[in-house]
Design a protein around this motif. Structure first.
Motif, PDB file in Angstrom:
ATOM      1  N   SER A  38       8.000 -30.575  -0.419  1.00  0.00           N
ATOM      2  CA  SER A  38       8.964 -29.482  -0.293  1.00  0.00           C
ATOM      3  C   SER A  38       9.225 -29.063   1.150  1.00  0.00           C
ATOM      4  O   SER A  38      10.361 -28.748   1.519  1.00  0.00           O
ATOM      5  N   THR A  79      11.233 -32.350  -5.356  1.00  0.00           N
ATOM      6  CA  THR A  79       9.807 -32.682  -5.252  1.00  0.00           C
ATOM      7  C   THR A  79       9.431 -33.580  -6.426  1.00  0.00           C
ATOM      8  O   THR A  79      10.208 -33.761  -7.376  1.00  0.00           O
ATOM      9  N   SER A 102       3.334 -29.504   1.250  1.00  0.00           N
ATOM     10  CA  SER A 102       3.644 -29.010  -0.084  1.00  0.00           C
ATOM     11  C   SER A 102       3.811 -27.495  -0.062  1.00  0.00           C
ATOM     12  O   SER A 102       2.896 -26.765   0.334  1.00  0.00           O
TER      13      SER A 102
END
Length: 309
Positions: free
Chosen positions: A129, A98, A200
């Motif tokens: 992610s 990330t 995310s």
């Protein structure tokens, strides 16, 4: 059964033009050469030479066989060279991170690891992610460093290694949030909450935790971490950010860390990798990542700046 000896003999006959010359090159009798060619024709079911001519003239089937024979012998040579020249073996590992890792410790790790392990080529992907985890599940990535994904821990064949627990904190432009400190979480609901989007992992974890505290989800999103910091610095709202990383330049950007009741949970960043025949290579790489991981220091942040803060 088709053998490499047969293919080698076939190539020599073609290149030298006659069975006699091929037998001299191979240090074999002419009858042995003829036998190998006959066995090759029998094994393949193809007529390789036009025997009505004096010289060894290929048939159309022989022309096609010749191309494959060269490729097969070349492949066999490469296989035998693997043991003779192991230093030439280059291991390719596809690995995903990330942007928090990319903004902190990853550049230094890549610099050092490339020098120490020239036999390993790391193909790097930087993304959100959830996208990385999907690519990992699809076999497009061998190892990913992402916030904890609960379903990964129950997935057979997936190994996990904790790199670091990252402390999170609410941040805002100085003067935006009034009232006593520490601030009850509920009191922040009147401010615009800025967060990374659904791809995310850490944003999903934080939003889930905030929901349990009775706080609404973010109404402004920015997937890029630096863009997120920029929006907060511009006074567009508050956000949950990695505390120690952003804290190093928070004062220069006019940011304030908001102490809250209750405090935000930490987010665990893990290395996930597949088991199997490459398990030792990936385990060694994961161990190196654990030693290198430091999500607290932006790679572009100087020691001089650190001393001032």
């Amino acid at each position: 059964m088709l053998t490499l000896k047969q293919l080698e003999t076939f190539v020599q006959v073609v290149e030298l033009g006659t069975f006699e010359r091929a037998s001299q090159r191979l240090n074999a009798t002419q009858s042995t050469v003829s036998k190998r060619i006959s066995e090759l024709e029998q094994a393949s079911g193809l007529r390789l030479f036009d025997r009505s001519r004096r010289n060894a003239r290929l048939t159309e089937e022989g022309e096609r066989m010749l191309e494959l024979a060269y490729a097969t012998l070349d492949g066999a040579k490469r296989i035998l060279e693997l043991n003779e020249q192991p230093e030439r073996v280059l291991h390719r590992v596809r690995i995903g991170f990330t942007d928090l890792a990319a903004l902190t410790w990853l550049p230094g790790f890549l610099r050092d690891y490339t020098i120490e392990r020239p036999d390993i080529r790391l193909d790097i992907t930087i993304d959100m992610s959830r996208t990385l985890y999907q690519q990992f599940q699809d076999g497009e990535l061998d190892l990913v460093v992402i916030p904890q994904v609960p379903e990964a821990f129950a997935q057979p064949g997936v190994e996990t290694r904790l790199l670091e627990e990252v402390e999170m904190a609410f941040m805002a432009r100085e003067g935006l949030v009034d009232g006593p400190r520490p601030i009850p979480i509920g009191a922040l609901e009147r401010y615009t909450l800025i967060s990374q989007g659904k791809r995310s992992g850490f944003a999903q974890d934080i939003n889930r935790w905030l929901s349990h505290q009775g706080m609404a989800a973010a109404n402004l999103t920015a997937d890029n971490l630096l863009a997120l910091v920029g929006l907060v610095a511009a006074g567009r709202g508050i956000s949950v950010l990695p505390k120690l990383c952003v804290q190093r330049f928070a004062r220069e950007q006019g940011l304030e860390i908001l102490k809250t009741i209750p405090r935000l949970p930490t987010i665990g960043y893990y290395a996930l990798y597949h088991g199997g025949v490459r398990i030792r290579l990936l385990e060694e790489l994961a161990h190196r990542l654990v030693n290198a991981a430091d999500f607290t220091r932006p790679f572009f942040f100087s020691e001089k700046s650190s001393a001032r803060s």
